[in-house]
Design an enzyme around this catalytic site. Sequence first.
Site, PDB file in Angstrom:
ATOM      1  CE  LYS A 191      -1.852   2.553   3.268  1.00 41.84           C
ATOM      2  NZ  LYS A 191      -1.799   3.895   2.681  1.00 41.84           N
ATOM      3  N   GLY A 243       7.310   4.515   8.181  1.00 39.42           N
ATOM      4  CA  GLY A 243       6.458   5.668   8.456  1.00 39.42           C
ATOM      5  C   GLY A 243       6.737   6.203   9.840  1.00 39.42           C
ATOM      6  CB  SER A 244       4.788   8.409  12.004  1.00 38.06           C
ATOM      7  OG  SER A 244       3.586   7.676  12.068  1.00 38.06           O
ATOM      8  CB  THR A 245       7.868   6.587  16.098  1.00 37.64           C
ATOM      9  OG1 THR A 245       9.152   6.681  15.456  1.00 37.64           O
ATOM     10  CG2 THR A 245       8.012   5.763  17.359  1.00 37.64           C
ATOM     11  CD  GLU A 246       0.668   9.371  16.121  1.00 31.71           C
ATOM     12  OE1 GLU A 246       1.330  10.211  15.475  1.00 31.71           O
ATOM     13  OE2 GLU A 246      -0.550   9.451  16.297  1.00 31.71           O
ATOM     14  N   GLY A 248       3.917   3.081  13.758  1.00 33.55           N
ATOM     15  CA  GLY A 248       4.718   1.871  14.003  1.00 33.55           C
ATOM     16  C   GLY A 248       4.305   1.205  15.310  1.00 33.55           C
ATOM     17  CD  GLU A 265      13.178   3.692   7.595  1.00 35.37           C
ATOM     18  OE1 GLU A 265      13.135   4.567   8.490  1.00 35.37           O
ATOM     19  OE2 GLU A 265      13.097   3.921   6.387  1.00 35.37           O
ATOM     20  CB  CYS A 299      13.009   8.528   7.883  1.00 34.70           C
ATOM     21  SG  CYS A 299      13.855   7.547   6.658  1.00 34.70           S
ATOM     22  CD  GLU A 396      10.490  11.932  11.670  1.00 37.66           C
ATOM     23  OE1 GLU A 396       9.460  11.355  12.085  1.00 37.66           O
ATOM     24  OE2 GLU A 396      11.308  11.397  10.920  1.00 37.66           O
TER      25      GLU A 396
HETATM   26  P1  NDP Z   1       2.227   7.628   8.720  1.00 35.66           P
HETATM   27  O1  NDP Z   1       3.105   6.855   9.588  1.00 35.66           O
HETATM   28  O2  NDP Z   1       0.865   7.950   9.186  1.00 35.66           O
HETATM   29  O3  NDP Z   1       2.054   6.892   7.309  1.00 35.66           O
HETATM   30  C1  NDP Z   1       2.896   5.929   6.763  1.00 35.66           C
HETATM   31  C2  NDP Z   1       2.057   4.866   6.038  1.00 35.66           C
HETATM   32  O4  NDP Z   1       1.248   4.138   6.965  1.00 35.66           O
HETATM   33  C3  NDP Z   1       1.074   5.424   5.039  1.00 35.66           C
HETATM   34  O5  NDP Z   1       0.945   4.530   3.959  1.00 35.66           O
HETATM   35  C4  NDP Z   1      -0.189   5.502   5.852  1.00 35.66           C
HETATM   36  O6  NDP Z   1      -1.341   5.608   5.069  1.00 35.66           O
HETATM   37  C5  NDP Z   1      -0.128   4.216   6.624  1.00 35.66           C
HETATM   38  N1  NDP Z   1      -0.917   4.185   7.841  1.00 35.66           N
HETATM   39  C6  NDP Z   1      -1.409   5.209   8.586  1.00 35.66           C
HETATM   40  N2  NDP Z   1      -2.062   4.740   9.662  1.00 35.66           N
HETATM   41  C7  NDP Z   1      -1.983   3.397   9.621  1.00 35.66           C
HETATM   42  C8  NDP Z   1      -2.446   2.336  10.465  1.00 35.66           C
HETATM   43  N3  NDP Z   1      -3.112   2.568  11.582  1.00 35.66           N
HETATM   44  N4  NDP Z   1      -2.173   1.061  10.118  1.00 35.66           N
HETATM   45  C9  NDP Z   1      -1.458   0.794   9.006  1.00 35.66           C
HETATM   46  N5  NDP Z   1      -1.015   1.746   8.176  1.00 35.66           N
HETATM   47  C10 NDP Z   1      -1.248   3.033   8.470  1.00 35.66           C
HETATM   48  O7  NDP Z   1       2.951   8.939   8.327  1.00 35.66           O
HETATM   49  P2  NDP Z   1       2.260  10.267   7.774  1.00 35.66           P
HETATM   50  O8  NDP Z   1       2.210  10.164   6.343  1.00 35.66           O
HETATM   51  O9  NDP Z   1       0.962  10.558   8.444  1.00 35.66           O
HETATM   52  O10 NDP Z   1       3.265  11.371   8.273  1.00 35.66           O
HETATM   53  C11 NDP Z   1       3.217  11.804   9.627  1.00 35.66           C
HETATM   54  C12 NDP Z   1       4.601  11.967  10.178  1.00 35.66           C
HETATM   55  O11 NDP Z   1       5.265  10.710  10.152  1.00 35.66           O
HETATM   56  C13 NDP Z   1       5.510  12.860   9.359  1.00 35.66           C
HETATM   57  O12 NDP Z   1       5.345  14.195   9.701  1.00 35.66           O
HETATM   58  C14 NDP Z   1       6.851  12.352   9.740  1.00 35.66           C
HETATM   59  O13 NDP Z   1       7.241  12.933  10.950  1.00 35.66           O
HETATM   60  C15 NDP Z   1       6.635  10.887   9.929  1.00 35.66           C
HETATM   61  N6  NDP Z   1       7.025  10.087   8.755  1.00 35.66           N
HETATM   62  C16 NDP Z   1       8.166   9.387   8.811  1.00 35.66           C
HETATM   63  C17 NDP Z   1       8.576   8.674   7.721  1.00 35.66           C
HETATM   64  C18 NDP Z   1       9.818   7.888   7.748  1.00 35.66           C
HETATM   65  O14 NDP Z   1      10.305   7.521   6.689  1.00 35.66           O
HETATM   66  N7  NDP Z   1      10.354   7.548   8.871  1.00 35.66           N
HETATM   67  C19 NDP Z   1       7.846   8.676   6.473  1.00 35.66           C
HETATM   68  C20 NDP Z   1       6.614   9.407   6.526  1.00 35.66           C
HETATM   69  C21 NDP Z   1       6.254  10.095   7.632  1.00 35.66           C
HETATM   70  P3  NDP Z   1      -1.774   7.093   4.645  1.00 35.66           P
HETATM   71  O15 NDP Z   1      -0.733   7.611   3.766  1.00 35.66           O
HETATM   72  O16 NDP Z   1      -3.006   6.923   3.941  1.00 35.66           O
HETATM   73  O17 NDP Z   1      -1.908   7.851   5.933  1.00 35.66           O
END
Ligand code: NDP
Length: 828
Positions: A191, A243-246, A248, A265, A299, A396
Amino acid sequence: MTSVREIFETMEYGPAPESPKPAQAWLDEHDGRFGHFIGGKFTKPSATFEVLDPAMSKHIADVSEGSKKDVDAAVKAARQALPAWQALGGHGRARHLYALARIVQRNSRLLAVLESMDNGKSIRETRDLDIPLVARHFYHHAGWAQLLDTEFAGYHGAGVVGQIIPWNFPLLMLAWKVAPALAAGCTIVIKPAEFTPLTALCFAELAAQAGLPAGVLNVLTGDGDTGAAMVAHDDIDKIAFTGSTEVGRIIRRATAGSGKKLSLELGGKSPFIVFDDADLDSVVEGVVDAIWFNQGQVCCAGSRLLVQEGIADRLYDKLRARMETLRLGSPLDKAVDMGAIVAPVQLERIRTLVEQGKQEGADFWQPTWACPTEGCFYPPTLFTNVAPSSTIAQVEIFGPVLVAMTFRTPSEAVALANNTPYGLAASVWSESINLALDVAPKIKAGVVWINSTNLFDAAAGFGGYRESGFGREGGREGMYEYLKKEVGRSGGREVANGKGAARKSSRTGASSSVSSRASAASSVSSRTSEARVGTSRKRAAELDDADRSPLVDRTAKMYIGGKQARPDSGYSMRIDAHDGRLLGEVGEGNRKDIRNAVEAAHAALGGWSKSTGHARAQILYYIAENLAARRDEFARRLGALTGGDGEAEVDACVERLFTYGAWADKYDGQVHQVPLRGVALAMNEPIGVIGVVCPEEQPLLGFISLVAPAICVGNTVVAVPSESAPLAATDFYQVLETSDVPDGVINIVTGPKDSLAKTLAEHDDVDAVWYFGTAEGVKAVETASAGNMKRTWCESAPRAWMDRGDGEGRAYLREATQVKNIWIPYGE
Ligand code: NDP
């Protein structure tokens, strides 16, 4: 007369636009509307949402919101495709991966332009970095597919994998996840992020054109709900997330106890450390690449500039001068340094955090040129005079915002660098290789770049320490994330070679004792209260029976910081022999005992992790020697506890200790072959303090099989021995005391196993937990570990500890280490 230099400095840039035509043509072919890509073709678009070009704030396509039904369909397609994909073998899959690399190269312009339109990043970056690295990943992993049978003998693909990726490097993150999964023989449901789904869809279509069998790669578009449905799906074997730690953390909890493999990651707040002997002009260009590359939406962005005090003002002046010359504008303009922020919501988040930084008193600076007001743009920003505890130094920001702090000494630099819950990456700048290589191992981060930044390659693993997640992408270490050890085909030899008969009987003994141990474990708690009130007279009576009790009555203490310790609770637990006789008592450990043990383990960690492999080997051999000297006594104890062949178990323990004595100076890292004039060192580092919760079966061998690999590579341990038969482990501390094991390296807390395991998993100063127990225990440990995102290794199926293939080896050492990649460019 005007000099050439003046002409260069005053000359205006003309526009140098890249044509959007190829991407537009691809969008038009699909009428700008997309379904999911499932089973080799697009589904009919439904429940669509808009995709925007953030630079123009313009609608460019509509994609479908993946429902639970769509997730089901995609997983089903992947499951159906799995047997044939696995049966194709390494070479067959290598051909496909090679074809994918080639088709990416042939369509690089289309993909680069589409990525820039969808994400807002500059064409210079998509064309020169993202897409070439995508192709490189497929080439590199074509190689791993080819070598799979020989280099990963005994392993097979994890199955159907669910991959969830973010928006900051849409196609590159896809490649990082898809390439190793395909090489390993997995089929995929991926996804992309809601903001940036287009290159994933385009890639899936290209892959089908390149002959990738239907169902091997399925792309589902949608938002977090679609991702959550994938995470919850029963028929997915592994989840890989960036994606985000939250989020994760949410995924860690959602997958707890499900048996799904997991790699995460996550975010970072990476330090960029500049010592006073650094080449400042190079540093300035390094900072540009660290924090203004991809508008800081990286990241591993070097978002915290740590500068040695004496050169701080000079560096800030140079940085401000350079920031004045950065060009920001249309992502499709080839002369632009910075493009757009991915979406209005992200822009708003950056603005809010910057306001907070100003309010918290940091000095704020932006270049004098005007930032475009149409579209999602944010100018490069510098904060100086930042307090290390302030929000902008800790959170971040994920935008082009650099926060600068100063330090005086190298140790202060390391302390500041590690003053974050994250641990993804770091840059160290100094002309003294001595200083740089002294500092690099001290920084808690998965990647350290010396005099460089943001270097990536498929041959070098990438991934974090601490709350930046676990698992690696790229390199040999990344392949393991998509592989599982074959069950029943380990080909392992049993320990204690040459004692076939003894081995056989002990194995039978082991398996029968597993069940008796398991039932014993469940009855331990009910017996606890009885034990508390049990009279010493009763114990004495049982033990006085000369025919049946050759053992001495004693309440075994715990072992914390090199000393025997009474339990904080003051309670003890009764421990019976296999035939129901009372054998002794052990302390009933609680939260406070764990806390003391963790403190002791931390105190010992610095010295032990820095000791040489040779020194650790000597100690492991010495433990083995002292255990061998007391073979009969331990064998009797084990025989009484388990009813199994105690001698065979002690012999196996001695052999296992020898194994890890042997490994202590041999579990080498690697020098990766990255395309760089220099070296990338992959160093195996200890994880830190590991909570080791031991299996019920084979109580001494299970304990040693886990504790020995953990300490062999420099970790310290808080061990919770078998709940039903802990006496073997508590006897063992006498062996430790005579074997020169430094205080605090091995700590033993006896008591209710699952409750102690949960306490360890919740403890923020424990870096990893290994748990071998019940399915409920696995779930509780994995759930509780989400607090500080510690690594876990949990199993509920009993292992054949006597079997060398199952009970020892590299897999244990991999669990005991984390790979740090240190990039060291050299030359003029
Ligand atoms: P998220 O962690 O929300 O998104 C990353 C991926 O996870 C997206 O595909 C997202 O879908 C999906 N996702 C969101 N919620 C869930 C869930 N409950 N279960 C499974 N998958 C989920 O990052 P954001 O895009 O919201 O960005 C927010 C913050 O996260 C940024 O400001 C940054 O600080 C951090 N971030 C860090 C990254 C990294 O590489 N370490 C990359 C991106 C963001 P969808 O896109 O539809 O929300």
